[in-house]
Design a protein around this motif. Structure first.
Motif, PDB file in Angstrom:
ATOM      1  N   ALA A  95      14.331  54.021  68.184  1.00 17.01           N
ATOM      2  CA  ALA A  95      13.763  54.363  66.876  1.00 17.01           C
ATOM      3  C   ALA A  95      14.779  55.117  66.022  1.00 17.01           C
ATOM      4  CB  ALA A  95      12.497  55.204  67.052  1.00 17.01           C
ATOM      5  N   ALA A 117      20.376  52.745  60.911  1.00 13.62           N
ATOM      6  CA  ALA A 117      20.350  51.376  60.357  1.00 13.62           C
ATOM      7  C   ALA A 117      20.913  50.346  61.332  1.00 13.62           C
ATOM      8  CB  ALA A 117      21.098  51.317  59.026  1.00 13.62           C
ATOM      9  N   ARG A 166      17.742  58.668  48.530  1.00 11.62           N
ATOM     10  CA  ARG A 166      17.877  57.900  49.770  1.00 11.62           C
ATOM     11  C   ARG A 166      18.644  58.701  50.817  1.00 11.62           C
ATOM     12  NH1 ARG A 166      20.519  52.086  49.179  1.00 11.62           N
ATOM     13  NH2 ARG A 166      18.750  51.949  47.740  1.00 11.62           N
ATOM     14  N   ILE A 195       9.934  65.035  59.144  1.00  9.17           N
ATOM     15  CA  ILE A 195      10.532  64.268  58.044  1.00  9.17           C
ATOM     16  C   ILE A 195       9.938  64.713  56.715  1.00  9.17           C
ATOM     17  CG2 ILE A 195      10.616  61.984  56.980  1.00  9.17           C
ATOM     18  CD1 ILE A 195      11.048  60.786  59.714  1.00  9.17           C
ATOM     19  N   SER A 210      16.334  61.316  52.249  1.00  8.54           N
ATOM     20  CA  SER A 210      15.398  60.720  53.205  1.00  8.54           C
ATOM     21  C   SER A 210      16.078  60.459  54.548  1.00  8.54           C
ATOM     22  CB  SER A 210      14.839  59.419  52.630  1.00  8.54           C
ATOM     23  OG  SER A 210      13.994  58.785  53.556  1.00  8.54           O
ATOM     24  N   GLY A 211      17.301  59.908  54.494  1.00 10.91           N
ATOM     25  CA  GLY A 211      18.028  59.642  55.733  1.00 10.91           C
ATOM     26  C   GLY A 211      18.367  60.905  56.485  1.00 10.91           C
ATOM     27  N   VAL A 252      17.428  52.566  64.797  1.00  4.54           N
ATOM     28  CA  VAL A 252      16.981  51.636  63.757  1.00  4.54           C
ATOM     29  C   VAL A 252      16.685  52.358  62.447  1.00  4.54           C
ATOM     30  CG1 VAL A 252      15.118  50.057  63.101  1.00  4.54           C
ATOM     31  CG2 VAL A 252      16.110  49.927  65.385  1.00  4.54           C
ATOM     32  N   SER A 253      15.944  53.466  62.516  1.00  5.91           N
ATOM     33  CA  SER A 253      15.470  54.110  61.287  1.00  5.91           C
ATOM     34  C   SER A 253      16.491  55.047  60.659  1.00  5.91           C
ATOM     35  CB  SER A 253      14.179  54.880  61.567  1.00  5.91           C
ATOM     36  OG  SER A 253      14.403  55.898  62.525  1.00  5.91           O
ATOM     37  N   ALA A 254      17.276  55.750  61.475  1.00  2.00           N
ATOM     38  CA  ALA A 254      18.213  56.732  60.930  1.00  2.00           C
ATOM     39  C   ALA A 254      19.642  56.193  60.826  1.00  2.00           C
ATOM     40  CB  ALA A 254      18.203  57.999  61.769  1.00  2.00           C
ATOM     41  N   GLN A 263       6.073  61.380  68.097  1.00  2.00           N
ATOM     42  CA  GLN A 263       5.850  60.685  66.836  1.00  2.00           C
ATOM     43  C   GLN A 263       5.272  61.627  65.787  1.00  2.00           C
ATOM     44  OE1 GLN A 263       6.351  57.040  65.954  1.00  2.00           O
ATOM     45  NE2 GLN A 263       6.377  58.363  64.160  1.00  2.00           N
ATOM     46  N   ASP A 281       7.118  62.671  62.274  1.00  5.90           N
ATOM     47  CA  ASP A 281       6.474  62.433  60.980  1.00  5.90           C
ATOM     48  C   ASP A 281       6.370  63.723  60.162  1.00  5.90           C
ATOM     49  OD1 ASP A 281       6.205  59.783  61.612  1.00  5.90           O
ATOM     50  OD2 ASP A 281       4.098  59.923  62.229  1.00  5.90           O
ATOM     51  N   ALA A 316      15.345  62.314  58.253  1.00  2.89           N
ATOM     52  CA  ALA A 316      15.043  61.595  59.493  1.00  2.89           C
ATOM     53  C   ALA A 316      15.978  62.020  60.619  1.00  2.89           C
ATOM     54  CB  ALA A 316      15.143  60.084  59.262  1.00  2.89           C
TER      55      ALA A 316
END
Length: 526
Positions: free
Chosen positions: A301, A308, A483, A434, A486-487, A304-306, A427, A431, A490
């Motif tokens: 996770a 890319a 952006r 973030i 946000s990154g 993929v999310s932090a 999780q 959440d 995370a």
């Protein structure tokens, strides 16, 4: 004199026939590993193809997990009533058939039903397979044999399955993940039917618990939904989560009360807890499940999310650790089987390695790559290998044919529930972190913090230098900064989650050691 035409084929050695059965059991466990983790990377693709909402998609996961937990407790009854190898073949075939049909349909209702069949089959085949390994082969060889079983039951879902699924998602589609189970199923069934081994001793035949089974099924399905979806709904802020929690806990308490009243006729065998070794290993299984499932969730996770990563790259990130996971399993098995090392001896080392790996990952940043994370990922594999074989042998080493399958089912359910709780907690933490981190970083930008103003000015100037107008460059700079915020939020949240797993062991380790000492003293006193 015997003619050439009447010569009988040479009989295969018993050891070779036993190895065929063992290989079939490992392949059967591998089918569950692939089916059980299919939703971890394929979520976006599946939702798009079946036109499901996130709530509808959740049913696929809940159906599998709830049915698998139920299968863990159903399997001991099945192996007491029927031939364990026949139960294993039937469950494996049901798994393959359900996966084959799932690859051919996009109907949500049918997929949910198939996921229930897959979960129930997966729980039964894991318990039946491990019980056969324990009961049909000598106890002196169990360390190596259980290490082999763990390749399919533990190593594959934690390392091999994500890599296979990531590659299939990028190169083919999610339906190929289900399709890949079918050849494994046929191979497993063929090996199980072709091979031979001593018939495993069976426990006392028990009648079916018509009251306990529906109660525990309701409890597991409700708890599976709450633990897997609670974070999305902010937990008890949503009425559905509150009512499902109340229903699940009520059903669980009613089930436990019924089991106490039934004593010998229920799905649970409370005599298992008379063994201090099983009691200790059962408690450790919760923590180990949180570490295994939690880290297996966090690492892909985060990638993929932090960072890319593509699904293929995220899956391949865990693949090298599978080799060290397996190496640690067999190294520990050799020390225990050939050198007489006590299984408990490797538990502290395994815990320390997992703690160190999670602490190392907590230092990751937005520029981290696979090479930066690999030392920690490999160390995690070593630690899990040392920990899981030990607690398996501790839990089941003193159990006999009468209650072995029940012990395996209960232990497996404990590990799965620990994993669900661990992933749910992580999780929720991610959440909330973030959201909190984003609010803090945005406030810095809003109040004109020097670093934020400098960042905006630099980005704006760079865009203007490329020919963009001043107004457009200013808007684009704000969007790019948002952006980046946000990154970065995370990354900070995932680093905190990695630290949380390390701290879990830091606090749990002394408690587990003290608990082990108390159990040992009680056993000596009794």
């Amino acid at each position: 004199m015997t003619t050439a035409g009447t010569l009988a084929p040479p009989a295969r050695p018993a050891a070779a026939l036993g190895f065929l059965v063992l290989a079939g059991i490992v392949l059967a466990a591998l089918t569950e590993a692939i089916a059980g983790t299919v939703l971890s990377l394929g979520r976006g693709d599946i939702i798009g193809d079946i036109h499901a909402t996130p709530d509808e998609f959740a049913l696929l996961d809940v159906g599998y997990t709830g049915a698998k937990l139920t299968g863990f407790l159903l399997a001991p009854w099945m192996t007491s009533r029927f031939d364990p190898r026949g139960v294993l073949v039937g469950a494996t075939f049901a798994m393959g058939l359900a996966c084959a049909v799932a690859a051919l349909t996009t109907r949500l209702d049918l997929l949910v039903a198939l996921r229930v069949v897959q979960g129930l089959s997966g729980g039964v085949l894991l318990v039946a397979g491990q019980a056969i390994v324990f009961l049909a082969f000598p106890r002196s060889r169990q360390p190596v044999l259980q290490a082999l079983f763990a390749l399919g039951a533990v190593v594959a879902p934690a390392t091999l399955a994500p890599a296979l699924q990531g590659w299939l998602l990028d190169s083919q589609s999610w339906t190929w993940i289900f399709s890949s189970v079918l050849p494994l199923t046929l191979s497993a069934c063929g090996l199980l039917l072709t091979g031979d081994c001593p018939a495993p001793a069976r426990g006392a035949m028990r009648r079916f618990d018509w009251i306990g089974f529906p109660l525990v099924s309701i409890a597991f399905f409700c708890l599976a939904y709450v633990l897997s979806q609670g974070s999305r709904w902010d937990w008890f802020e949503a009425p559905r989560i509150l009512w499902l929690t109340v229903t699940g806990l009520a059903a669980l308490l009613a089930f436990l009360g019924h089991q106490v009243a039934e004593r010998k006729g229920g799905l649970l065998d409370f005599s298992l807890f008379r063994s201090s070794e099983f009691s200790f290993a059962f408690i450790v299984s919760f923590v180990a499940g949180a570490a295994l499932f939690g880290s297996a969730f966090l690492i892909p996770a985060f990638a993929v999310s932090a960072l890319a990563f593509t699904p293929t790259d995220a899956g391949l990130l865990l693949l090298p650790s599978g080799a060290l996971f397996a190496a640690a399993l067999f190294a520990a098995a050799y020390l225990m089987q050939a050198r007489g090392l006590a299984p408990f001896a490797t538990v502290p080392l395994g815990i320390l390695m997992i703690m160190a790996a999670m602490w190392m990952l907590s230092g990751s940043n937005g520029d981290s790559g696979a090479a930066d994370m690999m030392p920690a990922v490999l160390l995690r594999g070593l630690g899990l290998g040392l920990l899981f074989l030990s607690i398996t042998l501790i839990a089941f080493g003193g159990l006999g044919a009468r209650n072995l399958a029940a012990g395996i089912g209960l232990f497996s359910a404990g590990r799965q529930l620990g994993g669900l709780m661990g992933v749910a907690a992580l999780q929720t933490m991610i959440d909330r972190d973030i959201a909190g981190n984003t609010a803090v970083l945005v406030s810095d930008v809003a109040r004109g913090a020097p670093a934020a103003i400098e960042r905006l000015a630099t980005v704006t100037a760079a865009l203007e230098a490329k020919g963009m107008g001043a107004a457009a460059a200013g808007r684009a700079a704000v969007a790019l900064t948002a952006r980046a915020v946000s990154g970065q939020s995370a990354v900070i949240a995932f680093d905190t989650a990695f630290n949380a797993v390390a701290l879990l062991f830091l606090f749990a380790a002394p408690v587990l050691v003290a608990f082990k000492g108390i159990l040992s003293r009680l056993a000596r006193a009794g």
